[in-house]
Design an enzyme around this catalytic site. Structure first.
Site, PDB file in Angstrom:
ATOM      1  N   ASP A  51     -14.446  11.291  -8.839  1.00  0.00           N
ATOM      2  CA  ASP A  51     -13.896  11.981 -10.005  1.00  0.00           C
ATOM      3  C   ASP A  51     -14.774  13.196 -10.281  1.00  0.00           C
ATOM      4  OD1 ASP A  51     -12.958  12.856 -12.401  1.00  0.00           O
ATOM      5  OD2 ASP A  51     -13.087  10.939 -13.447  1.00  0.00           O
ATOM      6  N   HIS A  72      -6.608   6.525 -14.665  1.00  0.00           N
ATOM      7  CA  HIS A  72      -6.531   7.110 -13.328  1.00  0.00           C
ATOM      8  C   HIS A  72      -5.740   6.187 -12.405  1.00  0.00           C
ATOM      9  CE1 HIS A  72      -9.903  10.178 -13.652  1.00  0.00           C
ATOM     10  NE2 HIS A  72     -10.081   9.444 -14.744  1.00  0.00           N
ATOM     11  N   TYR A 128     -19.370  10.838  -9.877  1.00  0.00           N
ATOM     12  CA  TYR A 128     -18.643  10.924 -11.144  1.00  0.00           C
ATOM     13  C   TYR A 128     -19.230  12.106 -11.906  1.00  0.00           C
ATOM     14  CZ  TYR A 128     -16.844   9.608 -15.755  1.00  0.00           C
ATOM     15  OH  TYR A 128     -16.232   9.611 -16.986  1.00  0.00           O
TER      16      TYR A 128
END
Length: 256
Positions: free
Chosen positions: A147, A248, A106
């Site tokens: 991500d 998302h 992330y």
């Protein structure tokens, strides 16, 4: 083998959505980001009941990453990145699953630009690149998934001009992305859809989902041993439209 990534945006608050999607999509491996829970509050039993073993690296209220697998217990190989002993953010976890090294990440958002958050983002990408270079030395299939908070090209945003000063679209971050790819990594979704606008994120504001005003910050990077095994991939866009959804949608690839 179906591998997915999903920024869940708060795992405990969206556990029912996660379980519903797992049952519907049947991924073999899942990389989760933005858990927003401490390690002790991770819903391990609920995921075991759904058929998934997990390893996770949590953080109270922020960040957090996890790997889920239907192949049994996961051999954890790393949590966190080298290069900054003062960095306490939970942003990287890595495991060995069914013969593949998978790093779930992330990457920092970096907004507002300019400022210290953007500087931290660039430093974190450089630390990731240093680790990615080491991973390329492994004689194993390796994937870096999650991500990335980077939109690499104009194709990855519905309105490029709107994001010219956004940390996800700044040329400094995009340049570092290209340097990462030059180490030998393949952007799996872009390889599958070289000319299409593929989105994995739609803001909660301004009816973005219904307008398909999306972005693509979620990526699968595959090393040379793995990219040749890539068969298909996509985004489960409908999940973004569920009640109490993350901003998302899950993305996935299939390898042989």
């Amino acid at each position: 083998m179906k591998i997915a990534t999903y920024n869940i945006n708060g795992i405990n608050g969206r556990i029912e959505n996660l379980k519903r999607w797992l049952a519907q999509a049947n991924p073999d491996v899942v990389c989760l980001q933005e858990l927003k829970c401490e390690d002790k509050r991770f819903p391990e039993q609920a995921l075991l009941d759904a058929g998934y073993h997990a390893i996770w690296h949590g953080q109270k209220s922020w960040n957090g990453v996890a790997l889920l697998s239907r192949y049994g217990e996961i051999q954890e190989t790393r949590r966190g990145l080298d290069g900054d002993p003062d960095d306490t953010h939970s942003r990287y976890i890595e495991g060995f699953i069914n013969g593949i090294v998978i790093g779930c990440l992330y990457l920092p958002n970096g907004n507002p630009f300019p400022g210290p958050k953007f500087d931290y983002k660039l430093k974190w990408i450089r630390r990731l690149t240093a680790h990615a270079k080491k991973l390329q030395g492994f004689d194993l299939p390796v994937a870096l998934i999650g991500d990335f908070n980077i939109m690499p090209t104009d194709q990855d945003t519905y309105k490029p001009v709107k994001y010219k000063d956004n940390a996800l679209f700044r040329p400094e971050a995009r340049k570092l992305w290209l340097e990462l790819l030059k180490l030998g990594w393949t952007d799996a979704i872009r390889k599958l859809y070289p000319d299409d606008r593929i989105y994995t994120f739609w803001d909660y504001l301004r009816n973005a989902y219904d307008r398909d005003a999306g972005l693509r910050p979620d990526h699968f990077l595959l090393n040379g041993n793995l990219q040749s095994r890539l068969k298909s991939g996509g985004v489960d866009k409908d999940v973004r439209g569920w009640d109490h959804s993350s901003d998302h949608a899950p993305a996935w690839i299939v390898i042989d």
